[in-house]
Design an enzyme around this catalytic site. Structure first.
Site, PDB file in Angstrom:
ATOM      1  CG  HIS A  47      -3.058   3.299   2.000  1.00  0.00           C
ATOM      2  ND1 HIS A  47      -3.700   2.857   0.867  1.00  0.00           N
ATOM      3  CD2 HIS A  47      -3.055   2.251   2.877  1.00  0.00           C
ATOM      4  CE1 HIS A  47      -4.069   1.593   1.050  1.00  0.00           C
ATOM      5  NE2 HIS A  47      -3.691   1.209   2.255  1.00  0.00           N
ATOM      6  CB  CYS A 106      -0.951   0.007   1.186  1.00  0.00           C
ATOM      7  SG  CYS A 106      -1.960  -1.467   1.277  1.00  0.00           S
ATOM      8  CG  ASN A 136      -6.505  -0.967   1.646  1.00  0.00           C
ATOM      9  OD1 ASN A 136      -5.860  -0.686   0.644  1.00  0.00           O
ATOM     10  ND2 ASN A 136      -5.938  -1.344   2.782  1.00  0.00           N
TER      11      ASN A 136
HETATM   12  N1  ACO Z   1     -18.146  -7.877  10.845  1.00  0.00           N
HETATM   13  C1  ACO Z   1     -18.517  -7.979  12.116  1.00  0.00           C
HETATM   14  N2  ACO Z   1     -17.661  -8.252  13.116  1.00  0.00           N
HETATM   15  C2  ACO Z   1     -16.366  -8.388  12.815  1.00  0.00           C
HETATM   16  C3  ACO Z   1     -15.894  -8.282  11.487  1.00  0.00           C
HETATM   17  C4  ACO Z   1     -16.834  -8.002  10.477  1.00  0.00           C
HETATM   18  N3  ACO Z   1     -16.493  -7.870   9.181  1.00  0.00           N
HETATM   19  N4  ACO Z   1     -14.557  -8.460  11.483  1.00  0.00           N
HETATM   20  C5  ACO Z   1     -14.188  -8.671  12.757  1.00  0.00           C
HETATM   21  N5  ACO Z   1     -15.295  -8.641  13.563  1.00  0.00           N
HETATM   22  C6  ACO Z   1     -15.361  -8.815  15.006  1.00  0.00           C
HETATM   23  C7  ACO Z   1     -14.208  -9.636  15.552  1.00  0.00           C
HETATM   24  O1  ACO Z   1     -14.487 -11.019  15.468  1.00  0.00           O
HETATM   25  C8  ACO Z   1     -14.138  -9.137  16.968  1.00  0.00           C
HETATM   26  O2  ACO Z   1     -15.153  -9.771  17.726  1.00  0.00           O
HETATM   27  P1  ACO Z   1     -14.884 -10.214  19.267  1.00  0.00           P
HETATM   28  O3  ACO Z   1     -14.606  -8.914  19.996  1.00  0.00           O
HETATM   29  O4  ACO Z   1     -16.161 -10.867  19.647  1.00  0.00           O
HETATM   30  O5  ACO Z   1     -13.688 -11.120  19.219  1.00  0.00           O
HETATM   31  C9  ACO Z   1     -14.506  -7.666  16.867  1.00  0.00           C
HETATM   32  O6  ACO Z   1     -15.217  -7.536  15.637  1.00  0.00           O
HETATM   33  C10 ACO Z   1     -13.305  -6.750  16.855  1.00  0.00           C
HETATM   34  O7  ACO Z   1     -12.361  -7.229  15.897  1.00  0.00           O
HETATM   35  P2  ACO Z   1     -11.004  -6.481  15.641  1.00  0.00           P
HETATM   36  O8  ACO Z   1     -10.249  -7.179  14.555  1.00  0.00           O
HETATM   37  O9  ACO Z   1     -10.290  -6.297  16.943  1.00  0.00           O
HETATM   38  O10 ACO Z   1     -11.559  -5.087  15.105  1.00  0.00           O
HETATM   39  P3  ACO Z   1     -10.838  -3.697  14.939  1.00  0.00           P
HETATM   40  O11 ACO Z   1     -11.559  -2.670  15.681  1.00  0.00           O
HETATM   41  O12 ACO Z   1      -9.353  -3.796  15.158  1.00  0.00           O
HETATM   42  O13 ACO Z   1     -11.075  -3.403  13.382  1.00  0.00           O
HETATM   43  C11 ACO Z   1      -9.856  -3.463  11.298  1.00  0.00           C
HETATM   44  C12 ACO Z   1     -10.514  -4.280  12.414  1.00  0.00           C
HETATM   45  C13 ACO Z   1     -10.942  -2.641  10.642  1.00  0.00           C
HETATM   46  C14 ACO Z   1      -9.233  -4.421  10.296  1.00  0.00           C
HETATM   47  C15 ACO Z   1      -8.775  -2.525  11.894  1.00  0.00           C
HETATM   48  O14 ACO Z   1      -7.930  -3.267  12.757  1.00  0.00           O
HETATM   49  C16 ACO Z   1      -7.915  -1.865  10.827  1.00  0.00           C
HETATM   50  O15 ACO Z   1      -8.395  -1.078  10.038  1.00  0.00           O
HETATM   51  N6  ACO Z   1      -6.610  -2.121  10.854  1.00  0.00           N
HETATM   52  C17 ACO Z   1      -5.672  -1.496   9.902  1.00  0.00           C
HETATM   53  C18 ACO Z   1      -5.741  -2.136   8.557  1.00  0.00           C
HETATM   54  C19 ACO Z   1      -4.862  -1.371   7.580  1.00  0.00           C
HETATM   55  O16 ACO Z   1      -4.707  -0.177   7.675  1.00  0.00           O
HETATM   56  N7  ACO Z   1      -4.258  -2.047   6.639  1.00  0.00           N
HETATM   57  C20 ACO Z   1      -3.395  -1.304   5.693  1.00  0.00           C
HETATM   58  C21 ACO Z   1      -2.405  -2.153   5.155  1.00  0.00           C
HETATM   59  S1  ACO Z   1      -3.106  -3.361   4.120  1.00  0.00           S
HETATM   60  C22 ACO Z   1      -1.850  -3.809   3.035  1.00  0.00           C
HETATM   61  O17 ACO Z   1      -0.736  -3.391   3.114  1.00  0.00           O
HETATM   62  C23 ACO Z   1      -2.204  -4.835   1.975  1.00  0.00           C
END
Ligand code: ACO
Length: 342
Positions: A263, A123, A293
């Site tokens: 990004h 990215c 993304n």
């Molecule tokens: N729908 C509903 N619930 C979900 C989903 C979904 N799609 N996905 C995860 N959950 C649940 C999980 O199971 C978890 O449930 P639990 O608390 O009962 O265990 C809860 O939601 C929280 O999950 P987390 O993974 O901790 O959620 P978080 O708030 O961290 O959000 C996310 C996840 C959106 C992926 C976030 O961490 C993020 O944006 N991270 C950065 C990603 C990024 O910037 N990537 C860029 C690089 S990508 C590249 O280089 C190719």
């Protein structure tokens, strides 16, 4: 310890004189996803800011989007493909493992004089590629370069992993860089990497370390993997830092920024960066809601839409910033002159 480079003024700089964008026609909304897996529009919107994304049908590969965006950028710049010295394609989802997608573009565009290679920085790819292309132009060895960021990560995600598959979309963005006066253009670029984070977000199978086997396929273990919270923390820390370093290297501070083109990974990351640097969200370009993304494509797609919407004007300081797998991150400061394309 600061890694800010010493000031250096080359006799010429790289100016962005044309932009292009391409996305596949098929729209996949959050509600569509909710029909396929245990998720909701509300969860995706509040955690990420994404409403919908574009997905490629099997007949569309990365080079198809890259070619479309490249053609648009060439037309926007008012140049011919034959005048290009180099095609630099930032991608981690090329048509083939090799040869490069840039070579396919060279053929599709008829850029007969151009050298062509791909750059793999996930990215951060477009910001890395902008830095690389700008250096060729500053050195005087090249005059016109097509820089493309293109990815079709919806072909690499694991559709049974709801924590990652909801994030990604497909697309391509392209920029023509041309040599111009040294007092404007891409005036600063900083590229960084931390290989200790290789496994934070990656595509573990399909390379020489872990070739794809029937067993892996049957276990459904061939897609992209990400430790979301870890990547989130990395971005929230490193992105403000690299923006500050890039600005400081040319004697600017956040209040000088006309538009911040980050990004497009997560709206909350953008809001955190905006707060930390005291750059109001009105100066942060957002199109993540419509595209998700798109990896290396997100920054040039955003630049192209921002320019078309009149959000970038001659004289503006535009900062582009990418972060992602590697881990990698990078920022560029552009004094927008808008030569050929106003
Ligand atoms: N729908 C509903 N619930 C979900 C989903 C979904 N799609 N996905 C995860 N959950 C649940 C999980 O199971 C978890 O449930 P639990 O608390 O009962 O265990 C809860 O939601 C929280 O999950 P987390 O993974 O901790 O959620 P978080 O708030 O961290 O959000 C996310 C996840 C959106 C992926 C976030 O961490 C993020 O944006 N991270 C950065 C990603 C990024 O910037 N990537 C860029 C690089 S990508 C590249 O280089 C190719």
């Amino acid at each position: 310890m600061s890694l800010v480079p010493q000031p250096f003024t080359p006799p010429r700089r790289a100016h962005i004189v044309g932009l292009g964008i391409a996305v596949p026609p098929q729209v996949l909304t959050n509600d569509d996803l909710a029909q396929r897996m245990d998720t909701t529009d509300e969860w995706i919107r509040t955690r990420t800011g994404i409403r919908e994304r574009r997905v490629s049908t099997p007949d569309i590969a990365t080079s198809d989007l890259a070619t479309q965006a490249g053609r648009m950028a060439i037309a926007d710049a008012g140049i011919t493909a034959e005048s290009l010295d180099l095609i630099l394609c930032a991608t981690t989802s090329g048509d083939y493992i090799w040869p490069s997608t840039a070579c396919i573009l060279q053929q599709n565009l008829g850029a007969t004089r151009a050298a062509a290679f791909d750059l793999s920085a996930a990215c951060s790819g477009f910001c890395y590629a902008l830095a690389t292309a700008a250096a060729y132009i500053e050195s005087g060895s090249m005059k016109q370069i097509l820089v493309v960021g293109a990815d079709t990560l919806t072909k690499q995600v694991n559709w049974s992993d709801r924590g990652t598959c909801i994030l990604f979309g497909d697309g391509a963005g392209a920029a023509i860089l041309a040599a111009g006066p040294p007092d404007a253009g891409v005036v600063s670029s900083i590229m960084r990497a931390d290989g200790s984070g290789v496994e934070s977000v990656w595509l573990p199978a399909g390379g020489t370390r872990t070739p794809i086997t029937t067993e892996l396929l049957e276990a459904g273990n061939v897609g992209l993997e990400m430790r979301g919270r870890e990547v989130y923390r990395f971005a929230a820390e490193r992105v403000p830092e690299v923006i500050m370093d890039a600005l400081c290297s040319v004697g600017l501070n956040p209040s000088d920024v006309g538009l911040l083109v980050m990004h497009q990974a997560n709206l909350r990351i953008m809001q955190t960066v905006s707060e930390r640097l005291n750059i109001p969200m009105e100066k942060v370009f957002v199109n993540l809601d419509r595209y998700g993304n798109t990896s290396a494509a997100s920054v040039p797609m955003a630049l192209c839409e921002a320019k078309a919407e009149g959000r970038i004007l001659p004289g503006d300081v535009v900062v582009t910033v990418g972060f992602g797998a590697g881990l990698t991150w990078a920022a560029n400061v552009i004094f927008w002159q808008g030569a050929a394309n106003g």
